[in-house]
Every structure is written in structure tokens, then in C-alpha cells.
Design a protein around this motif. Structure first.
Motif, PDB file in Angstrom:
ATOM      1  N   THR A 148       7.540  -1.006  -9.256  1.00 14.72           N
ATOM      2  CA  THR A 148       7.968  -0.561  -7.938  1.00 14.72           C
ATOM      3  C   THR A 148       8.746   0.743  -8.021  1.00 14.72           C
ATOM      4  O   THR A 148       8.602   1.619  -7.161  1.00 14.72           O
ATOM      5  CB  THR A 148       8.822  -1.651  -7.255  1.00 14.72           C
ATOM      6  N   ASP A 149       9.570   0.890  -9.063  1.00 10.99           N
ATOM      7  CA  ASP A 149      10.297   2.145  -9.260  1.00 10.99           C
ATOM      8  C   ASP A 149       9.326   3.325  -9.349  1.00 10.99           C
ATOM      9  O   ASP A 149       9.496   4.352  -8.670  1.00 10.99           O
ATOM     10  CB  ASP A 149      11.125   2.086 -10.545  1.00 10.99           C
ATOM     11  N   ALA A 150       8.324   3.189 -10.217  1.00 13.70           N
ATOM     12  CA  ALA A 150       7.357   4.277 -10.407  1.00 13.70           C
ATOM     13  C   ALA A 150       6.600   4.571  -9.116  1.00 13.70           C
ATOM     14  O   ALA A 150       6.388   5.737  -8.745  1.00 13.70           O
ATOM     15  CB  ALA A 150       6.385   3.915 -11.527  1.00 13.70           C
ATOM     16  N   MET A 151       6.200   3.528  -8.405  1.00  7.86           N
ATOM     17  CA  MET A 151       5.484   3.717  -7.153  1.00  7.86           C
ATOM     18  C   MET A 151       6.365   4.384  -6.104  1.00  7.86           C
ATOM     19  O   MET A 151       5.895   5.210  -5.315  1.00  7.86           O
ATOM     20  CB  MET A 151       4.985   2.366  -6.645  1.00  7.86           C
ATOM     21  N   THR A 152       7.647   4.032  -6.098  1.00  8.17           N
ATOM     22  CA  THR A 152       8.564   4.602  -5.106  1.00  8.17           C
ATOM     23  C   THR A 152       8.774   6.090  -5.334  1.00  8.17           C
ATOM     24  O   THR A 152       8.932   6.854  -4.379  1.00  8.17           O
ATOM     25  CB  THR A 152       9.903   3.854  -5.116  1.00  8.17           C
ATOM     26  N   VAL A 153       8.788   6.525  -6.600  1.00  9.08           N
ATOM     27  CA  VAL A 153       8.861   7.970  -6.870  1.00  9.08           C
ATOM     28  C   VAL A 153       7.708   8.673  -6.163  1.00  9.08           C
ATOM     29  O   VAL A 153       7.891   9.694  -5.488  1.00  9.08           O
ATOM     30  CB  VAL A 153       8.835   8.244  -8.388  1.00  9.08           C
ATOM     31  N   GLY A 154       6.496   8.117  -6.292  1.00 10.54           N
ATOM     32  CA  GLY A 154       5.349   8.701  -5.606  1.00 10.54           C
ATOM     33  C   GLY A 154       5.486   8.649  -4.093  1.00 10.54           C
ATOM     34  O   GLY A 154       5.125   9.594  -3.389  1.00 10.54           O
TER      35      GLY A 154
END
Length: 261
Positions: free
Chosen positions: A186-192
Motif C-alpha cells: 500500500t505504501d508503494a501504491m500510495t506513492v504512485g
């Protein structure tokens, strides 16, 4: 393949830095003494890796993740994270021994840097310890001597590849792995999401990408995770409700862990 090996080398080098005399600050911030299985009594070892690619430049990504005490992309409200290193905070130049402190989802988190590198053109490398904490909503406690992330430009700089790898000890390694996997995904997706919400499909469709990335090297064409529960490729819309967002992630991860058992 060459990129994958280089990232492994970066993480291995970072792991070696744990041999340095790093002071873990604050009450209860130190890591427990290991027993025969490598963890404290009542804890069991585990590891998890998430690999994710976003179709944004390294410089764009760095504008989101590049301040150790700004974790809005990881579910913490702005200005809610504190540190023991006011000098690093002023210069945004973090060094081993710098710690951050925050509360989220019922847990008090203390993370202390062991390796930190932020060159202008990448890769960004951050490794920290995680002091023992408990997450009441999923009834698990864990700590980590290696919680690392690498962000590396790919596709001629048109996209950014990330690797989140954590080695941990937990009272329930299955539940902890599910929680950590979901959080890091979720962290990585939220950056996007913060940068516009586009999905990565291939280098060839990006301006200047030239098709230089391959799924085998970069963990899947559209940001699928490398291990643990399956991850959706669609970015999660960020509503600004940081605590609610993390609570939902923990609920999903806890449910997935129970179903898997």
C-alpha cells in the motif's frame, strides 16, 4: 537480471552496516536478545519482500519519500512524526542512529536508521531497525533488525522500481508477514497515487522509456508484489484519513492471514 543482482548487493551491503555500533534511542527502543531461533523467546523469524514499479521519475518519487519524518505516503498525518536528530531534520540529511517516533493503528513505532543514501540520481537506500511493537487489532507483536527499501530509476529514468524487504521476529510470523506485506504494498501504491495514480505497464509506453525494463527484473509489469498475499495493481485512492486507511489495511491483512492458516 543485472539490476536485480545489483539491488541484492545493495541490500547485502546495508545489512553489513548492522555490525556498526548504532545506538537505538528512547525507552524500550532497543532490540531483544536473540535465542536459539534468532529471535527473543516467544517470537519466531520471518521475512517479506514487496517489489513495485511506478511510472514516475526518481526525482518525483523522491519528492514524496525523501524526508525521513514525512510519512504521509505511509499513512501518518503530516507533522505527526518526531525525531531524535533535530540537526538532520533541519538539513533533511539523515545519518545512522537517527530515529523517528510515531503512533499508528494502536502501535508506538520507533525506527532507527542503520543505512541511508539519497543520491540525486538514485538509488535511494534506507535501512532501519524497528523496535518491538504490538498491533492490537490483529493481535501480533514484532520487531526487526532489518527493514530496508530501495528506489531505483528504470526505463531511462521514466519510471521508478522499488524493493521493500524486511526480516523480522514476531509472535505470529504468518500474521506479521501478511500485515507487513500489505502495508508495504500500500505504501508503494500510495506513492504512485500521490503523483497522479497511473499504473506501470511497460517501459515502451512511457516517454523516453525505450523498453529497457523486463518483468523478470522488476517484479512484474504492473506492480505486482514479489511474495506474500497477492496485491492488486490498481492504486488505492488516498482520502487523507491516515488512521482509517491503515486500519483498513491491517484488517485486510489480518483477514488474509487467518484465511491462509
Amino acid at each position: 537480471m543485472k539490476t536485480t543482482l545489483s539491488i541484492i548487493a545493495v541490500l547485502a551491503s546495508a545489512a553489513g552496516s548492522l555490525a556498526q555500533n548504532i545506538t537505538i534511542p528512547a525507552t524500550n527502543g532497543s532490540l531483544p536478545k536473540a535465542s536459539a531461533n534468532g529471535c527473543a523467546p516467544g517470537y519466531y523469524p520471518g521475512t517479506d519482500t514487496v517489489i513495485f514499479t511506478v511510472p514516475y521519475t526518481y526525482q518525483q518519487v523522491l519528492s514524496i519519500i525523501g524526508n525521513y519524518t514525512n510519512l504521509t505516503w505511509s499513512g501518518s498525518p503530516a507533522n505527526s512524526v518526531t525525531t531524535n536528530n533535530s540537526q538532520a531534520l533541519a538539513a533533511n540529511n539523515w545519518t545512522p542512529g537517527s530515529a523517528r517516533f510515531y503512533d499508528i493503528a494502536g502501535a508506538h513505532v520507533i525506527e532507527t536508521i542503520t543505512t541511508y543514501s539519497k543520491p540525486a540520481n538514485g538509488p535511494y537506500v534506507e535501512v532501519h531497525t524497528v523496535a518491538p511493537l504490538s498491533i492490537p487489532s490483529v493481535n501480533v507483536s514484532f520487531y526487526s533488525d532489518f527493514d530496508g527499501q530501495v528506489w531505483k530509476p528504470i526505463c531511462n529514468g521514466a519510471a521508478t522500481w522499488s524493493n521493500f524487504t524486511i526480516n523480522f521476529c514476531a509472535t505470529n510470523a504468518t500474521t506479521a508477514a501478511a500485515v507487513l506485506h500489505q502495508l508495504h504494498t500500500t505504501d508503494a501504491m500510495t506513492v504512485g497515487t500521490f503523483l497522479g495514480g497511473k499504473n506501470f505497464t511497460s517501459c515502451g509506453v512511457l516517454p523516453g522509456g525505450n523498453g529497457t525494463a523486463t518483468p523478470s527484473a522488476f517484479g512484474g509489469a504492473n506492480g505486482t508484489a514479489a511474495s506474500g498475499p497477492s496485491a492488486t495493481a490498481s492504486p488505492i485512492a488516498y482520502t487523507g484519513d491516515a488512521v482509517g486507511r491503515v486500519s483498513n489495511v491491517l484488517l485486510m491483512a489480518g483477514t488474509a492471514a487467518v484465511v491462509a492458516m
